[in-house]
Design an enzyme around this catalytic site. Structure first.
Site, mmCIF file in Angstrom:
data_model
loop_
_atom_site.group_PDB
_atom_site.id
_atom_site.type_symbol
_atom_site.label_atom_id
_atom_site.label_comp_id
_atom_site.label_asym_id
_atom_site.label_seq_id
_atom_site.Cartn_x
_atom_site.Cartn_y
_atom_site.Cartn_z
ATOM 1 N N GLU A 324 0.829 -1.226 0.000
ATOM 2 C CA GLU A 324 0.000 0.000 0.000
ATOM 3 C C GLU A 324 0.857 1.269 0.000
ATOM 4 O O GLU A 324 0.332 2.371 -0.093
ATOM 5 C CB GLU A 324 -0.932 0.074 1.220
ATOM 6 C CG GLU A 324 -1.892 -1.078 1.394
ATOM 7 C CD GLU A 324 -2.787 -0.934 2.633
ATOM 8 O OE1 GLU A 324 -2.630 0.055 3.382
ATOM 9 O OE2 GLU A 324 -3.648 -1.813 2.831
ATOM 10 N N GLY A 325 2.169 1.127 0.181
ATOM 11 C CA GLY A 325 3.041 2.286 0.351
ATOM 12 C C GLY A 325 3.383 2.544 1.806
ATOM 13 O O GLY A 325 4.000 3.562 2.134
#
Lengths: 360, 360
Positions: A324-325
């Site tokens: 997701e980062g």
């Protein structure tokens, strides 16, 4: 922006090594033993080189979460059903996911890019759609145990869509971008890329992803081996690897990284999937490593091999494996801190002057 | 606060393990694969246990920098002269040191505690003296190659002064304290503590500190060996070890850690010197490890041995070796992030509800 991929690749240049030397000179003057803050100095100096400045600014930040689905999910390679990809896009927009909490903490905006989700997004009903970028190439890739994941043309399209979305953020004043991913099945695609590009063994490169059981792990391994045998991607041709065993979101991440290098801005690469994108970007243009930071070392076993291949050291090692980062967002705090050390700490001369004033 | 040290040690209790179990239940519901954010979950759950709450708050933060001088500095064990200790106190108050930059970034106040600096501080000429705490025990310790660094009474006094300063911060609403140190010669004292308490070899425990050359390193080693042979500190008696080969600021740090455990608040231990203080605190009361976070792994080689002895895993590994509390301040950002993940991320149930609303 009307650049073609070949225009982009031609323009990307290495960073300014002379500024890095000057930045090291500044570090040597700080009121502390030589380079006593270790990697914080390396980070700040790398930023100086990237921006061609001794006063780098990383104030305005964004995480670009590239989402896409994978035909190979049908082979039972994930612990979660494909619908989760679309559900999580809704969660990102609603601000409720792991990446939202960590991006808020880092002071970074979260943008979500649909690169090719299987399920149609109910865009009108989604919250905060000003943060959503519709760049879908197709309703998921093809099952690469049977056919290449995408055409070479689609691979180039994915890279250029990532490039354009990131370029738009940079044009709006963003100083630092972090890459993120969402896509059920994408650790399988990333393992295929990693195994091909890094010449790693299947056991070293394929891990449990979101948490498949031992049977699922065995299936993942056989799927990756089968796909690489079937398609024989050329390990020095980034678009070929991406097309045959990649994913749309992985192409978008590669394009995002190229955009950073093109605009001379830093990019924080997240974990296993983002680094698979970084391998593609690196194959397209080796200079782009100069502009990358590796946010963290993922629990996914192949990640360290990928980072070593790129010559990058991870900033954090916290046993994370969410994607997701999240690793990129968390590392942004360290990067921010490194800049503050570089620009805000007194030199020995300044501290001595201060001390003399006090004793006078 | 009129507690004696023995009162304090009697009151400190282990954390509430039941709350930790409940906190793990909350983690299991978050909209992500099980424990996908690795150590961030461990950190948040430990905070829940410490505070006896499922909604831990680490908003108000402080770094307490304990400063003191060392008689052993006369043996040529540091790359810097003793006057640097007092000069750096001025720099801390002026806001110009490494710890100031990193504490500002973490949103933490910096307080400086004079536990026994050799040079008289020109207090009237110093800036921001509201951040200075005068708790000096003596103008530096004795040279412990000849006599114990301090008396047992002074050792207890140092611990209780650290306890009182930290208790004052907690009483003023502080949620999270990080320990810091300043004192030319204090890696030598810390190595003596580490070698004695952890039963480590001299080569594993003595490092270059601020950056002594090979001759200086050899001198440090012989100084530590000599002191331990001369004084034979009892490895299970914290005050004895502190008195014989310790330092006033190390005693202050030990007291600060005891205060955290006493008030059921978390404390982030910085690097090599702070962890020497943690070893003393742990000898005085083993429960206090429940309240400690190890901010980072220092470049100083003995630090990992100390952390292993305490059963603590460092949050960061960035090749830092400055002290001052810099590793603690930087780790506070990660601790903050861990709390946000624990409290702000949606559960699967919430995310599903959100998704159903969207598809209806």
């Amino acid at each position: 922006m009307n650049e073609t991929l070949s225009d982009v690749l031609e323009i990307i240049a290495p960073v300014d090594k002379e500024i890095v030397t000057k930045a090291r000179g500044r570090t040597a003057q700080l009121v502390m033993p030589p380079r006593a803050l270790g990697k914080l100095h390396d980070i700040a100096e790398k930023l100086c080189g990237i921006g061609g400045t001794l006063s780098p600014d990383v104030n305005k930040k964004a995480i670009l979460v590239f989402a896409g689905d994978h035909g190979v999910a049908r082979e039972g390679v994930s612990a979660y059903p494909q619908d989760i990809t679309a559900m999580m896009v809704g969660t990102f927009l609603a601000g409720g996911a792991g990446i939202n909490a960590l991006a808020r903490h880092a002071g970074a905006e979260v943008l979500v890019v649909d690169m090719g989700i299987a399920k149609a997004l109910a865009v009108k009903a989604l919250p905060n759609t000003d943060k959503l970028r519709m760049q879908s190439i197709a309703k998921g890739t093809r099952n690469f145990t049977r056919a290449p994941a995408m055409t070479r043309k689609q691979a180039e399209e994915a890279v250029m869509k990532g490039f354009l979305v990131a370029s738009e953020s940079f044009a709006q004043g963003c100083h630092l971008i972090g890459t993120g991913d969402m896509g059920i099945g994408n650790t399988t695609a990333s393992a295929g890329i990693g195994m091909c590009v890094c010449k790693a063994s299947i056991d070293d490169m394929v891990g449990r992803g979101t948490g498949v059981d031992s049977e699922g792990l065995a299936r993942k391994k056989s799927v990756v081996v089968k796909a690489l045998e079937l398609h024989q991607p050329s390990a020095d041709d980034g678009l070929d690897v991406l097309a045959k065993v990649g994913g749309f979101e992985i192409g978008g991440i590669a394009g995002c990284i190229l955009a950073a290098a093109f605009h001379k801005k830093p990019v924080v690469v997240d974990g296993f999937i983002s680094t698979a994108g970084a391998l593609i970007a690196h194959l397209l243009c080796a200079h782009c490593v100069d502009y990358m930071f590796a946010g963290h070392l993922s629990e996914e076993p192949g990640h360290g091999i990928m980072l070593k291949h790129l010559g990058l050291e991870p900033i954090l090692q916290l046993g994370m494996r969410l994607g997701e980062g999240t690793g990129a967002a968390l590392a942004m705090g360290i990067i921010d801190a490194a800049v503050h050390v570089h620009t805000d700490v007194m030199t020995f001369a300044e501290a001595n002057r201060q001390a003399r004033l006090v004793s006078d």
